[in-house]
Scaffold this motif. Structure first.
Motif, PDB file in Angstrom:
ATOM      1  N   ILE A  12       0.845  -1.193   0.000  1.00 17.15           N
ATOM      2  CA  ILE A  12       0.000   0.000   0.000  1.00 17.15           C
ATOM      3  C   ILE A  12       0.884   1.248   0.000  1.00 17.15           C
ATOM      4  O   ILE A  12       1.781   1.392   0.823  1.00 17.15           O
ATOM      5  CB  ILE A  12      -0.917   0.020   1.229  1.00 17.15           C
ATOM      6  CG1 ILE A  12      -1.794  -1.240   1.251  1.00 17.15           C
ATOM      7  CG2 ILE A  12      -1.792   1.266   1.260  1.00 17.15           C
ATOM      8  CD1 ILE A  12      -2.662  -1.372   2.461  1.00 17.15           C
ATOM      9  N   GLY A  13       0.629   2.135  -0.950  1.00 15.64           N
ATOM     10  CA  GLY A  13       1.415   3.356  -1.079  1.00 15.64           C
ATOM     11  C   GLY A  13       2.483   3.253  -2.148  1.00 15.64           C
ATOM     12  O   GLY A  13       3.151   4.243  -2.454  1.00 15.64           O
ATOM     13  N   CYS A  14       2.675   2.073  -2.728  1.00 19.14           N
ATOM     14  CA  CYS A  14       3.689   1.915  -3.776  1.00 19.14           C
ATOM     15  C   CYS A  14       3.018   1.781  -5.141  1.00 19.14           C
ATOM     16  O   CYS A  14       2.981   2.713  -5.922  1.00 19.14           O
ATOM     17  CB  CYS A  14       4.569   0.700  -3.486  1.00 19.14           C
ATOM     18  SG  CYS A  14       5.830   0.408  -4.776  1.00 19.14           S
ATOM     19  N   ASP A  15       2.473   0.602  -5.466  1.00 12.35           N
ATOM     20  CA  ASP A  15       1.731   0.356  -6.700  1.00 12.35           C
ATOM     21  C   ASP A  15       2.625   0.427  -7.940  1.00 12.35           C
ATOM     22  O   ASP A  15       2.154   0.671  -9.052  1.00 12.35           O
ATOM     23  CB  ASP A  15       0.569   1.361  -6.829  1.00 12.35           C
ATOM     24  CG  ASP A  15      -0.527   0.831  -7.747  1.00 12.35           C
ATOM     25  OD1 ASP A  15      -0.776  -0.386  -7.713  1.00 12.35           O
ATOM     26  OD2 ASP A  15      -1.122   1.634  -8.478  1.00 12.35           O
ATOM     27  N   ALA A  16       3.952   0.236  -7.756  1.00  8.75           N
ATOM     28  CA  ALA A  16       4.871   0.321  -8.900  1.00  8.75           C
ATOM     29  C   ALA A  16       4.999  -1.035  -9.584  1.00  8.75           C
ATOM     30  O   ALA A  16       4.734  -2.080  -8.996  1.00  8.75           O
ATOM     31  CB  ALA A  16       6.244   0.800  -8.427  1.00  8.75           C
ATOM     32  N   MET A  17       5.422  -1.001 -10.873  1.00  3.62           N
ATOM     33  CA  MET A  17       5.711  -2.217 -11.624  1.00  3.62           C
ATOM     34  C   MET A  17       7.179  -2.591 -11.375  1.00  3.62           C
ATOM     35  O   MET A  17       8.054  -1.723 -11.339  1.00  3.62           O
ATOM     36  CB  MET A  17       5.449  -2.008 -13.117  1.00  3.62           C
ATOM     37  CG  MET A  17       4.009  -1.634 -13.459  1.00  3.62           C
ATOM     38  SD  MET A  17       2.810  -2.942 -13.064  1.00  3.62           S
ATOM     39  CE  MET A  17       3.296  -4.191 -14.271  1.00  3.62           C
TER      40      MET A  17
END
Length: 216
Positions: A12-17
């Motif tokens: 949560i708070g990242c959501d990067a690939m």
């Protein structure tokens, strides 16, 4: 995760690939699990909060680590938790029956709902000129007619008495406790055990004291 295939970080708070090759320590900025209570959203890790969900998700992550595909666990907290109130049973709403031998002796009776109450009645007398300073609210005292017939609820007694005739050896009873074990019934106070309940009720009392209409 397939080697070389880019996937989305679930923190949560990242959501990067990310891929395994570019997943170095410190590449992920994230929060621990959020707490939702009474319309407020709050991060458990840095205690930052917001009522607006979009602004809440925009708060920069306070922790660093590696990306992961494992989903975090959220929890909901209520500021005023409501505990379920137990409902009284039908037996608890019934009054003792003075014609029942169990009720008369202060035992719990599934038919009439008799219940034991605190032992040792207290009689308080005060002079007219006495001044008593009380820290708490005064307790309500029961006013009893000295000539009123009452039934003693001490276990093993069950006799009718008048308060004017009550004294420290007027009652013969069992202070207990009663013991029911492996189909045997008895009293710990006098260490007598029998098999039938009627025999148990007829065990001679072992202690003398005051009659008590409120029960031992």
């Amino acid at each position: 995760m397939e080697k070389g295939g880019a996937v989305r970080c679930q923190r949560i708070g990242c959501d990067a690939m990310f891929t395994e090759e570019n997943n170095a320590e410190g590449s992920c900025r994230y929060h621990d699990s959020p707490i939702f209570h009474d319309g407020m959203k709050e991060w458990s890790c840095c205690r930052q909060k917001s009522h607006d969900f979009s602004l809440f998700l925009a708060i920069p992550g306070c922790k660093t680590g590696k990306h992961t595909t494992e989903k975090p666990v959220t929890r909901t907290v209520s500021a005023n938790p409501q505990k379920p109130m137990p409902l009284p049973s039908a037996a608890q709403n019934k009054k003792p029956d003075d014609s029942c031998s169990r009720c008369r002796q202060g035992f719990f009776c599934s038919d009439h709902g008799s219940q034991g109450r605190p032992s040792k009645p207290s009689v308080v007398t005060a002079k007219k000129d006495d001044h008593v300073e009380q820290a708490a609210a005064p307790s309500v005292k029961k006013i009893v007619d000295l000539n009123e017939p009452q039934i003693c609820r001490n276990k093993g007694c069950g006799k009718t008495f008048k308060e004017k005739d009550n004294h420290e050896t007027a009652c013969e009873y069992h202070p207990g406790p009663a013991i029911f074990h492996d189909r045997l019934r008895g009293w710990k106070c006098c260490d007598i055990h029998v098999k039938e309940f009627d025999e148990f009720l007829n065990i001679p009392p072992c202690t003398k004291g005051w009659h008590n209409a409120d029960g031992a």
